[in-house]
Design a protein around this motif. Structure first.
Motif, PDB file in Angstrom:
ATOM      1  N   ASP A 170      32.978 -33.671  -1.249  1.00 47.86           N
ATOM      2  CA  ASP A 170      34.415 -33.104  -1.230  1.00 47.86           C
ATOM      3  C   ASP A 170      34.696 -32.090  -2.256  1.00 47.86           C
ATOM      4  N   ASP A 174      36.262 -28.547  -1.615  1.00 47.38           N
ATOM      5  CA  ASP A 174      37.488 -28.204  -2.018  1.00 47.38           C
ATOM      6  C   ASP A 174      37.481 -26.814  -2.875  1.00 47.38           C
ATOM      7  N   GLU A 177      36.877 -23.804  -0.716  1.00 48.26           N
ATOM      8  CA  GLU A 177      38.411 -23.460  -0.219  1.00 48.26           C
ATOM      9  C   GLU A 177      39.092 -22.753  -1.126  1.00 48.26           C
TER      10      GLU A 177
END
Length: 217
Positions: A170, A174, A177
Motif C-alpha cells: 500500500d 501511495d 500515486e
C-alpha cells in the motif's frame, strides 16, 4: 484532364511572376478558379449549369479505411523465454529457447503477436513505449517458467521469497500515486519532506580555497 491542365497553363500559369511564394501562388490559383473556370457553362440532362454547380453535386467519396499494413520482424527467443522488440522484452511460454519467431504488429494496433515458425501464436502482449526497456511477462508465463526450471533442477520446492512476484505494498502504491500526480501537474500534498537542492548542499560543504600558498583543497 490534359485539356484542363493546358487551359490552366495558358490562362493562369503564364501570368504568375517568378518570385511568387507557393502560398501566394495557391491563393492566386484558387481565386482564378472561382472567377473563371468554375463559371464555365456545362450541360447535364439538357440542363444548363456551371462547373462549380457540377462539382457541388459530385462530392468526394469518403476516405477508405487505413491500409492494414503489417510490420513483421524475425527474432530469436532468449534462454529466459524473452523476445526483444523496439527496446522492450516480451515473454513466450517456456520450451522455445533459441528458436526463431516472428513478431507482428498491425498498423495502428496497440498489441503485438509472437508467432512460431509453425504459424502458431505463442503470445499476445500490449505494446509498451518504444525504448522503455520493459520486461513484459504475464503471471501464466511466470508460473510455467518456474515449473519448468524446478523440474529441470529436480526440485519441486517453491522458490525463495526474493524470486517470487510480490505485489506492491500500500505504501508503494501511495508513492506511485504521488509521482503520477506530480507528473500530471495536480496539486497534492507531499509529506515526504523537503528536497535539498545543490545550493543548500554547496553552502553546507567545505569551501574550496584558492590561496596559491596553500593550494587547492
Amino acid at each position: 484532364m490534359e485539356k484542363s491542365n493546358d487551359y490552366a497553363a495558358q490562362r493562369w500559369w503564364r501570368t504568375v511572376p517568378d518570385d511568387i511564394t507557393p502560398e501566394r501562388a495557391q491563393a492566386s490559383l484558387d481565386a482564378w478558379c472561382e472567377r473563371t473556370p468554375d463559371l464555365r457553362v456545362r450541360f447535364k440532362d439538357k440542363q444548363k449549369m456551371t462547373v462549380a454547380t457540377f462539382a457541388a453535386a459530385e462530392p468526394l467519396m469518403p476516405l477508405p479505411d487505413p491500409f492494414p499494413a503489417m510490420l513483421t520482424v524475425e527474432r530469436t527467443v532468449s534462454p529466459q523465454a524473452l523476445v526483444s522488440f523496439d527496446g522492450n522484452f516480451y515473454s513466450v511460454p517456456p520450451g522455445h529457447r533459441d528458436t526463431e519467431v516472428t513478431v507482428t504488429r498491425r498498423l495502428g494496433a496497440e498489441v503485438i503477436d509472437i508467432i512460431s515458425a509453425a504459424g502458431n501464436t505463442l503470445a499476445r502482449h500490449r505494446l509498451e513505449p518504444k525504448g522503455a526497456h520493459v520486461v513484459v511477462r504475464p503471471d501464466e508465463h511466470v508460473a510455467a517458467l518456474e515449473k519448468a526450471v524446478l523440474a529441470t533442477a529436480g526440485n519441486t520446492d517453491a522458490p525463495c521469497r526474493r524470486k517470487k512476484r510480490i505485489p506492491p505494498s500500500d505504501q508503494a502504491r501511495d508513492e506511485a500515486e504521488r509521482v503520477r500526480a506530480r507528473l500530471a501537474g495536480r496539486g497534492v500534498s507531499d509529506d515526504s519532506g523537503p528536497v535539498v537542492d545543490f545550493t543548500a548542499y554547496a553552502a553546507a560543504s567545505r569551501p574550496i580555497t584558492t590561496d596559491p600558498a596553500v593550494g587547492n583543497n
